[in-house]
Enzyme design. Structure first.
Site, mmCIF file in Angstrom:
data_model
loop_
_atom_site.group_PDB
_atom_site.id
_atom_site.type_symbol
_atom_site.label_atom_id
_atom_site.label_comp_id
_atom_site.label_asym_id
_atom_site.label_seq_id
_atom_site.Cartn_x
_atom_site.Cartn_y
_atom_site.Cartn_z
ATOM 1 N N ILE A 175 4.543 -1.402 -6.822
ATOM 2 C CA ILE A 175 3.195 -1.043 -6.346
ATOM 3 C C ILE A 175 3.245 0.224 -5.492
ATOM 4 C CG2 ILE A 175 1.295 -1.832 -4.886
ATOM 5 C CD1 ILE A 175 2.042 -4.740 -5.713
ATOM 6 N N ARG A 214 15.685 2.634 0.074
ATOM 7 C CA ARG A 214 16.852 2.178 0.831
ATOM 8 C C ARG A 214 18.162 2.684 0.241
ATOM 9 N NH1 ARG A 214 15.975 -4.095 1.820
ATOM 10 N NH2 ARG A 214 15.263 -3.922 -0.329
ATOM 11 N N VAL A 239 12.948 -0.591 6.651
ATOM 12 C CA VAL A 239 11.849 -0.808 7.607
ATOM 13 C C VAL A 239 12.147 -1.906 8.626
ATOM 14 C CG1 VAL A 239 10.022 0.147 6.143
ATOM 15 C CG2 VAL A 239 10.582 -2.306 5.978
ATOM 16 N N TYR A 260 6.673 -15.997 3.676
ATOM 17 C CA TYR A 260 5.970 -14.831 3.104
ATOM 18 C C TYR A 260 4.472 -14.904 3.404
ATOM 19 C CZ TYR A 260 4.566 -11.617 -0.719
ATOM 20 O OH TYR A 260 4.039 -10.591 -1.474
ATOM 21 N N GLY A 314 8.005 -4.683 1.150
ATOM 22 C CA GLY A 314 7.976 -6.124 1.410
ATOM 23 C C GLY A 314 8.941 -6.846 0.493
ATOM 24 N N LYS A 316 2.232 -12.297 5.534
ATOM 25 C CA LYS A 316 1.106 -11.575 4.915
ATOM 26 C C LYS A 316 -0.204 -11.872 5.640
ATOM 27 C CE LYS A 316 3.339 -9.306 1.740
ATOM 28 N NZ LYS A 316 3.570 -7.863 1.962
HETATM 29 P P1 NDP Z 1 8.996 -4.773 -5.517
HETATM 30 O O1 NDP Z 1 9.944 -5.895 -5.271
HETATM 31 O O2 NDP Z 1 8.827 -4.222 -6.883
HETATM 32 O O3 NDP Z 1 9.306 -3.557 -4.513
HETATM 33 C C1 NDP Z 1 9.470 -3.819 -3.149
HETATM 34 C C2 NDP Z 1 9.535 -2.507 -2.413
HETATM 35 O O4 NDP Z 1 9.682 -2.784 -1.012
HETATM 36 C C3 NDP Z 1 10.731 -1.676 -2.845
HETATM 37 O O5 NDP Z 1 10.391 -0.328 -2.771
HETATM 38 C C4 NDP Z 1 11.762 -2.034 -1.780
HETATM 39 O O6 NDP Z 1 12.717 -1.033 -1.573
HETATM 40 C C5 NDP Z 1 10.862 -2.134 -0.562
HETATM 41 N N1 NDP Z 1 11.516 -2.881 0.499
HETATM 42 C C6 NDP Z 1 11.764 -4.203 0.575
HETATM 43 N N2 NDP Z 1 12.387 -4.488 1.722
HETATM 44 C C7 NDP Z 1 12.540 -3.321 2.381
HETATM 45 C C8 NDP Z 1 13.118 -2.941 3.616
HETATM 46 N N3 NDP Z 1 13.695 -3.816 4.438
HETATM 47 N N4 NDP Z 1 13.073 -1.636 3.975
HETATM 48 C C9 NDP Z 1 12.513 -0.729 3.171
HETATM 49 N N5 NDP Z 1 11.969 -1.008 1.983
HETATM 50 C C10 NDP Z 1 11.986 -2.295 1.602
HETATM 51 O O7 NDP Z 1 7.627 -5.317 -4.946
HETATM 52 P P2 NDP Z 1 6.122 -4.964 -5.318
HETATM 53 O O8 NDP Z 1 5.974 -3.553 -5.688
HETATM 54 O O9 NDP Z 1 5.635 -6.019 -6.211
HETATM 55 O O10 NDP Z 1 5.459 -5.248 -3.888
HETATM 56 C C11 NDP Z 1 5.008 -4.222 -3.026
HETATM 57 C C12 NDP Z 1 4.208 -4.878 -1.908
HETATM 58 O O11 NDP Z 1 3.115 -5.609 -2.480
HETATM 59 C C13 NDP Z 1 5.022 -5.896 -1.113
HETATM 60 O O12 NDP Z 1 4.642 -5.854 0.236
HETATM 61 C C14 NDP Z 1 4.607 -7.218 -1.732
HETATM 62 O O13 NDP Z 1 4.777 -8.283 -0.841
HETATM 63 C C15 NDP Z 1 3.147 -6.943 -2.042
HETATM 64 N N6 NDP Z 1 2.562 -7.799 -3.057
HETATM 65 C C16 NDP Z 1 3.100 -7.868 -4.331
HETATM 66 C C17 NDP Z 1 2.501 -8.670 -5.269
HETATM 67 C C18 NDP Z 1 3.012 -8.791 -6.664
HETATM 68 O O14 NDP Z 1 2.477 -9.637 -7.410
HETATM 69 N N7 NDP Z 1 3.981 -8.022 -7.101
HETATM 70 C C19 NDP Z 1 1.329 -9.468 -4.943
HETATM 71 C C20 NDP Z 1 0.839 -9.318 -3.606
HETATM 72 C C21 NDP Z 1 1.453 -8.498 -2.715
HETATM 73 P P3 NDP Z 1 14.149 -1.089 -2.336
HETATM 74 O O15 NDP Z 1 13.947 -0.445 -3.677
HETATM 75 O O16 NDP Z 1 15.029 -0.348 -1.426
HETATM 76 O O17 NDP Z 1 14.514 -2.537 -2.483
#
Ligand code: NDP
Length: 239
Positions: free
Chosen positions: A17, A37, A54, A145, A82, A149
């Site tokens: 996203i 990361r 983060v 989670y 996240g 949220k």
């Molecule tokens: P992904 O698992 O595809 O991507 C997660 C992203 O968050 C990656 O860029 C990851 O970086 C980054 N991330 C996780 N932990 C850390 C950290 N400690 N420090 C820095 N970066 C971090 O998730 P989505 O794209 O699906 O989700 C994006 C957001 O949307 C999240 O907050 C999720 O909770 C929320 N969301 C998602 C939904 C879904 O259905 N997919 C529904 C509702 C909300 P890296 O590549 O380094 O791991």
């Protein structure tokens, strides 16, 4: 380099996203930085990758400083990074709870605080926090989670109240189920069960979440603050 467009920072903007959000802002002419990361290979050239975990306050400070040097102070912050670590309450260790809250909620506090410095000076800015439908509805197996949220709503609304007089807005986008790595990790039976509960009968694309986020970052949303915008195919029915 002469700055064109606003300085936008998307945490976790290297995939899923966050990447769709970053690309949507870049497509409208903004200067967009994304945190990653481990590796930034394969990221579109128009995005500035900045390394940042983060959960690490010093890494956040370094990332903001790099963005400030290259694009100027962050004017639009999207706190998107996240992760989840699901299990039932009875089996959830305290470490599992606090790690998920740290990455999803405490991290949002960290980046909002760091971003507010420049926004207060500029007397303007946009903060957008990516929550989830489950923060409002609850979700079995996601006590950690969903709590994190839900916490983002109180965080954003408090920021909206504290900083509104300085022209800074703070809003939440609450996606339903989106087709990304996070949901691809779900077992097939769970994916099918979820689909059956979504009035629109499908998962969202990351671009559909990005559309709400870029709108909240736009001039036309200048009078919107403290809002929670669901983009969930009707799953939460406006909560
Ligand atoms: P992904 O698992 O595809 O991507 C997660 C992203 O968050 C990656 O860029 C990851 O970086 C980054 N991330 C996780 N932990 C850390 C950290 N400690 N420090 C820095 N970066 C971090 O998730 P989505 O794209 O699906 O989700 C994006 C957001 O949307 C999240 O907050 C999720 O909770 C929320 N969301 C998602 C939904 C879904 O259905 N997919 C529904 C509702 C909300 P890296 O590549 O380094 O791991």
């Amino acid at each position: 380099m002469i700055a064109v467009g606003r300085s936008v920072l998307v945490t976790g903007g290297n995939r899923g996203i966050g990447l769709a959000i970053a690309q949507a802002f870049a497509a409208q002419g903004d200067q967009v930085a994304v945190t990653y990361r481990v590796g930034a290979d394969g990221l579109p050239g128009e995005l500035l990758p900045v390394q940042c975990d983060v959960t690490d306050t010093e890494a956040i400070d370094r990332a903001f400083t790099e963005v400030e040097e290259k694009h100027g102070p962050v004017q639009v912050l999207v706190s998107n990074a996240g992760m989840n670590d699901d299990t039932l309450l009875m089996r959830m260790s305290e470490d599992q709870f606090t790690r998920v809250v740290d990455a999803n909620l405490t991290a949002a506090y960290r980046v909002a605080k760091r971003a507010s410095r420049g926004m207060l000076k500029a007397r303007g800015g946009r903060m957008i926090f990516i929550s989830s439908v489950v923060g409002l509805s609850g979700s079995a197996g996601q006590v950690n989670y969903a709590a994190a949220k839900a916490g983002l709503v109180g965080l954003a609304r408090s920021v909206a109240r504290e900083l509104g007089s300085r022209g800074i807005t703070a809003n939440v986008v609450a996606p339903g189920f989106v087709d990304t790595d996070m949901t691809r990790a779900l077992p097939d039976a769970r994916r099918a069960e979820i689909l059956g509960q979504i009035p629109l009968g499908r998962y969202a694309s990351p671009e559909e979440i990005a559309a709400a986020v870029t709108w909240l970052g736009s001039d036309t949303a200048g009078y919107v603050t403290g809002a929670v915008i669901p983009v969930d195919g009707g799953l939460g029915m406006g909560h």
